[in-house]
Design an enzyme around this catalytic site. Structure first.
Site, mmCIF file in Angstrom:
data_model
loop_
_atom_site.group_PDB
_atom_site.id
_atom_site.type_symbol
_atom_site.label_atom_id
_atom_site.label_comp_id
_atom_site.label_asym_id
_atom_site.label_seq_id
_atom_site.Cartn_x
_atom_site.Cartn_y
_atom_site.Cartn_z
ATOM 1 N N ALA A 1 -5.495 8.816 0.286
ATOM 2 C CA ALA A 1 -6.357 8.850 1.364
ATOM 3 C C ALA A 1 -5.641 9.741 2.544
ATOM 4 O O ALA A 1 -6.455 9.895 3.549
ATOM 5 C CB ALA A 1 -6.575 7.596 2.048
ATOM 6 N N HIS B 1 -14.243 3.970 -5.687
ATOM 7 C CA HIS B 1 -15.975 3.883 -5.700
ATOM 8 C C HIS B 1 -16.508 4.896 -6.725
ATOM 9 O O HIS B 1 -17.866 4.903 -6.527
ATOM 10 C CB HIS B 1 -16.340 4.039 -4.275
ATOM 11 C CG HIS B 1 -15.655 3.207 -3.162
ATOM 12 N ND1 HIS B 1 -14.501 3.669 -2.640
ATOM 13 C CD2 HIS B 1 -15.574 1.683 -3.106
ATOM 14 C CE1 HIS B 1 -13.844 2.926 -1.671
ATOM 15 N NE2 HIS B 1 -14.402 1.801 -2.032
ATOM 16 N N ARG C 1 -11.566 6.327 6.366
ATOM 17 C CA ARG C 1 -13.110 6.121 5.737
ATOM 18 C C ARG C 1 -14.229 7.079 6.147
ATOM 19 O O ARG C 1 -14.555 7.495 5.192
ATOM 20 C CB ARG C 1 -13.525 4.509 5.925
ATOM 21 C CG ARG C 1 -12.619 3.502 5.620
ATOM 22 C CD ARG C 1 -12.253 3.198 4.438
ATOM 23 N NE ARG C 1 -11.156 4.012 3.748
ATOM 24 C CZ ARG C 1 -10.033 3.954 3.957
ATOM 25 N NH1 ARG C 1 -9.545 2.893 4.429
ATOM 26 N NH2 ARG C 1 -9.319 4.818 3.185
ATOM 27 N N GLN D 1 -0.857 6.979 -6.113
ATOM 28 C CA GLN D 1 -1.809 7.904 -5.771
ATOM 29 C C GLN D 1 -2.031 9.107 -6.650
ATOM 30 O O GLN D 1 -1.077 9.901 -6.799
ATOM 31 C CB GLN D 1 -1.618 8.734 -4.086
ATOM 32 C CG GLN D 1 -1.506 7.572 -3.205
ATOM 33 C CD GLN D 1 -0.691 7.948 -1.980
ATOM 34 O OE1 GLN D 1 0.255 8.776 -2.278
ATOM 35 N NE2 GLN D 1 -1.004 7.476 -0.770
ATOM 36 N N ASP E 1 0.835 -1.041 -0.001
ATOM 37 C CA ASP E 1 -0.069 0.047 0.051
ATOM 38 C C ASP E 1 0.851 1.201 0.058
ATOM 39 O O ASP E 1 2.032 1.199 0.516
ATOM 40 C CB ASP E 1 -0.771 0.018 1.312
ATOM 41 C CG ASP E 1 -2.035 -1.021 1.075
ATOM 42 O OD1 ASP E 1 -2.206 -1.682 0.322
ATOM 43 O OD2 ASP E 1 -2.561 -1.153 2.212
ATOM 44 N N MET E 2 0.380 2.283 -0.591
ATOM 45 C CA MET E 2 1.164 3.580 -0.659
ATOM 46 C C MET E 2 0.615 4.375 0.698
ATOM 47 O O MET E 2 -0.639 4.610 0.790
ATOM 48 C CB MET E 2 0.955 4.550 -1.631
ATOM 49 C CG MET E 2 1.754 5.630 -1.644
ATOM 50 S SD MET E 2 3.500 5.308 -1.730
ATOM 51 C CE MET E 2 3.975 4.786 -3.028
ATOM 52 N N ARG F 1 -1.591 -0.673 -8.366
ATOM 53 C CA ARG F 1 -3.170 -0.229 -7.966
ATOM 54 C C ARG F 1 -3.132 1.369 -7.980
ATOM 55 O O ARG F 1 -2.268 1.910 -7.483
ATOM 56 C CB ARG F 1 -3.390 -0.763 -6.571
ATOM 57 C CG ARG F 1 -4.783 -0.166 -6.065
ATOM 58 C CD ARG F 1 -4.676 -0.377 -4.496
ATOM 59 N NE ARG F 1 -4.782 -1.944 -4.134
ATOM 60 C CZ ARG F 1 -4.273 -2.053 -2.847
ATOM 61 N NH1 ARG F 1 -4.038 -1.022 -2.123
ATOM 62 N NH2 ARG F 1 -4.090 -3.141 -2.541
HETATM 63 P P1 FDA Z 1 -13.983 9.730 -3.746
HETATM 64 O O1 FDA Z 1 -13.965 9.800 -2.327
HETATM 65 O O2 FDA Z 1 -13.569 10.768 -4.531
HETATM 66 O O3 FDA Z 1 -15.676 9.577 -4.060
HETATM 67 C C1 FDA Z 1 -16.235 9.754 -5.419
HETATM 68 C C2 FDA Z 1 -17.503 9.309 -5.449
HETATM 69 O O4 FDA Z 1 -17.714 7.839 -5.243
HETATM 70 C C3 FDA Z 1 -18.545 9.826 -4.508
HETATM 71 O O5 FDA Z 1 -18.994 11.296 -4.899
HETATM 72 C C4 FDA Z 1 -19.605 9.027 -4.620
HETATM 73 O O6 FDA Z 1 -20.477 8.984 -5.572
HETATM 74 C C5 FDA Z 1 -18.896 7.590 -4.528
HETATM 75 N N1 FDA Z 1 -18.825 6.870 -3.268
HETATM 76 C C6 FDA Z 1 -17.597 7.070 -2.486
HETATM 77 N N2 FDA Z 1 -17.933 6.498 -1.305
HETATM 78 C C7 FDA Z 1 -18.943 5.992 -1.438
HETATM 79 C C8 FDA Z 1 -19.801 5.140 -0.443
HETATM 80 N N3 FDA Z 1 -19.704 5.026 0.762
HETATM 81 N N4 FDA Z 1 -21.136 4.857 -1.009
HETATM 82 C C9 FDA Z 1 -21.653 5.327 -2.077
HETATM 83 N N5 FDA Z 1 -20.820 5.929 -2.953
HETATM 84 C C10 FDA Z 1 -19.463 6.522 -2.527
HETATM 85 N N6 FDA Z 1 -5.403 5.122 -0.536
HETATM 86 C C11 FDA Z 1 -3.837 5.387 -0.234
HETATM 87 O O7 FDA Z 1 -3.561 6.507 -0.053
HETATM 88 N N7 FDA Z 1 -3.200 4.219 0.007
HETATM 89 C C12 FDA Z 1 -3.594 3.050 -0.615
HETATM 90 O O8 FDA Z 1 -2.714 2.035 -0.559
HETATM 91 C C13 FDA Z 1 -4.833 2.649 -0.962
HETATM 92 N N8 FDA Z 1 -5.516 1.775 -1.210
HETATM 93 C C14 FDA Z 1 -6.891 1.420 -1.613
HETATM 94 C C15 FDA Z 1 -7.171 0.253 -2.080
HETATM 95 C C16 FDA Z 1 -8.471 0.193 -2.351
HETATM 96 C C17 FDA Z 1 -9.039 -1.245 -2.976
HETATM 97 C C18 FDA Z 1 -9.390 1.492 -2.396
HETATM 98 C C19 FDA Z 1 -10.794 1.073 -3.086
HETATM 99 C C20 FDA Z 1 -9.155 2.497 -1.927
HETATM 100 C C21 FDA Z 1 -7.562 2.712 -1.460
HETATM 101 N N9 FDA Z 1 -7.028 3.651 -1.045
HETATM 102 C C22 FDA Z 1 -5.712 3.903 -0.755
HETATM 103 C C23 FDA Z 1 -7.955 4.936 -0.888
HETATM 104 C C24 FDA Z 1 -8.054 5.982 -1.926
HETATM 105 O O9 FDA Z 1 -7.140 6.629 -1.921
HETATM 106 C C25 FDA Z 1 -9.332 6.811 -1.702
HETATM 107 O O10 FDA Z 1 -9.112 7.623 -0.512
HETATM 108 C C26 FDA Z 1 -10.875 6.320 -1.462
HETATM 109 O O11 FDA Z 1 -10.968 5.361 -2.552
HETATM 110 C C27 FDA Z 1 -11.850 7.352 -1.928
HETATM 111 O O12 FDA Z 1 -11.805 7.648 -3.378
HETATM 112 P P2 FDA Z 1 -12.776 7.413 -4.306
HETATM 113 O O13 FDA Z 1 -11.642 7.006 -5.541
HETATM 114 O O14 FDA Z 1 -13.284 6.196 -3.967
HETATM 115 O O15 FDA Z 1 -13.952 8.400 -4.614
#
Ligand code: FDA
Length: 305
Positions: A187, A225, A287, A161, A132-133, A182
């Site tokens: 985050a 997501h 989260r 990222q 992971d990063m 990935r």
């Molecule tokens: P974002 O948070 O921008 O949300 C965009 C849209 O997605 C929202 O407007 C909504 O429509 C939808 N959405 C999001 N959450 C929802 C929910 N609970 N219910 C319904 N809709 C929702 N980070 C990191 O720094 N290092 C890492 O190694 C990892 N590893 C990792 C693995 C995996 C498998 C995932 C999915 C994520 C990570 N992350 C991570 C976290 C990542 O960096 C990020 O913080 C989260 O995935 C949130 O960003 P999103 O791309 O999901 O969309």
């Protein structure tokens, strides 16, 4: 207001007293929505349930920012036990880890020794390992270690990222290793000097990185997501005829669970990131920082008992 809440949860994620309480009182404090159990046995059961729906898994033994060698070695041993359980139980699962949990902040010698033990176990048990990063201050070191390990092991990948300005250059640099990456938005709370402050720039960067990495012919895990990012990936895959075995979608356990199964039904590969263990506090707070509306899930977990 939303930004204030995000900052609040990111602040809580680093609070050591709450982390201690969370370990003491366990998942009944509200962690169970995003975490697949506290023990390996519970995690194995959760993985079996997910596999029975056709979902692949990457499992992560929770824990970060370890500062004694003893704890780093314990976490390494536990990671190896988890990898062995994946093979023994014939699970469709990979392993994910944070290097701060394996001694990255202690010394180069400690982290390299622990990582080699984990990757050896992965090789022996046919389990792929993703690094992971973490926060931007550890990005360069993470990539340097990844490159060194990738020269020795095939079963290792890492994460980039797209909120970081540097990531496009990193993708170009990493390409010679044909890495399995990935791609995530990121985050951690990062300063404007290193990361795009605006979501629209992070999203544009996400698209650019996904396209570049896929067209370079490398395996790409699209971990989001965000429906707009998913749609974009589908469109690129179709336009450039990217084979289905060259990419997969990934989502976190407990977030948009119905969509995990829908994407499978649409014919895409889908992997769920499943954290387990007692050290769930920081993970859960991140989260909540991403989507304060997730508080509802956590409260439901607390009051369900
Ligand atoms: P974002 O948070 O921008 O949300 C965009 C849209 O997605 C929202 O407007 C909504 O429509 C939808 N959405 C999001 N959450 C929802 C929910 N609970 N219910 C319904 N809709 C929702 N980070 C990191 O720094 N290092 C890492 O190694 C990892 N590893 C990792 C693995 C995996 C498998 C995932 C999915 C994520 C990570 N992350 C991570 C976290 C990542 O960096 C990020 O913080 C989260 O995935 C949130 O960003 P999103 O791309 O999901 O969309």
């Amino acid at each position: 207001m939303e930004q204030a809440l995000k900052n609040f949860f990111l602040f809580l994620s680093k609070n050591k007293s709450f982390n201690k309480l969370a370990k003491k009182y366990g998942l009944r404090l509200g962690g169970s929505h995003f975490v697949g159990g506290e023990t390996i046995e519970q995690a194995v059961q959760t993985i079996k349930d997910l596999n029975s729906k056709g979902l692949s898994v990457t499992v992560d033994y929770l824990g970060e920012f370890v500062d004694t060698e003893k704890v780093a070695v314990e976490r390494t041993d536990h990671s190896i036990k988890t990898i062995e359980a994946i093979n023994r139980e014939k699970l469709d699962a990979q392993y994910s880890l944070k290097m701060t949990s394996m001694g990255m902040d202690i010394s180069d010698e400690v982290i390299m020794r622990n990582m080699r033990r984990i990757l050896e176990a992965g090789k022996k048990n046919n389990v792929f390992v993703t690094i992971d990063m973490e926060d931007s201050g550890r990005c360069q070191k993470t990539l340097d270690i990844f490159k060194e390990l990738k020269a020795e092991y095939d079963n290792v990948g890492t994460v980039v990222q797209t909120y970081l300005y540097r990531t496009e250059a990193d993708i170009d640099d990493l390409n010679k290793f044909s890495p399995n990456l990935r791609i995530v938005k990121g985050a951690y709370k990062e300063p404007v000097e290193v990361a795009f402050p605006d979501k629209k720039d992070v999203d544009e960067s996400f698209k650019k990185i996904v396209k570049k990495h896929m067209l370079n012919g490398n395996f790409t895990a699209i971990a989001t997501h965000d429906e707009a990012m998913i749609e974009y990936t589908k469109q690129i895959a179709k336009e450039y005829k990217i084979p289905k075995d060259q990419y997969e979608f990934q989502m976190l356990y407990g977030i948009r669970s119905e969509r995990h199964v829908e994407l499978l039904k649409e014919g895409y590969n889908m992997r769920v990131y499943l954290p387990f263990g007692t050290d769930w506090w920081g993970y859960n707070m991140r989260r909540l920082a991403e989507r304060p509306a997730n508080v509802a899930f956590v409260l439901k977990g607390v009051f369900k008992k």
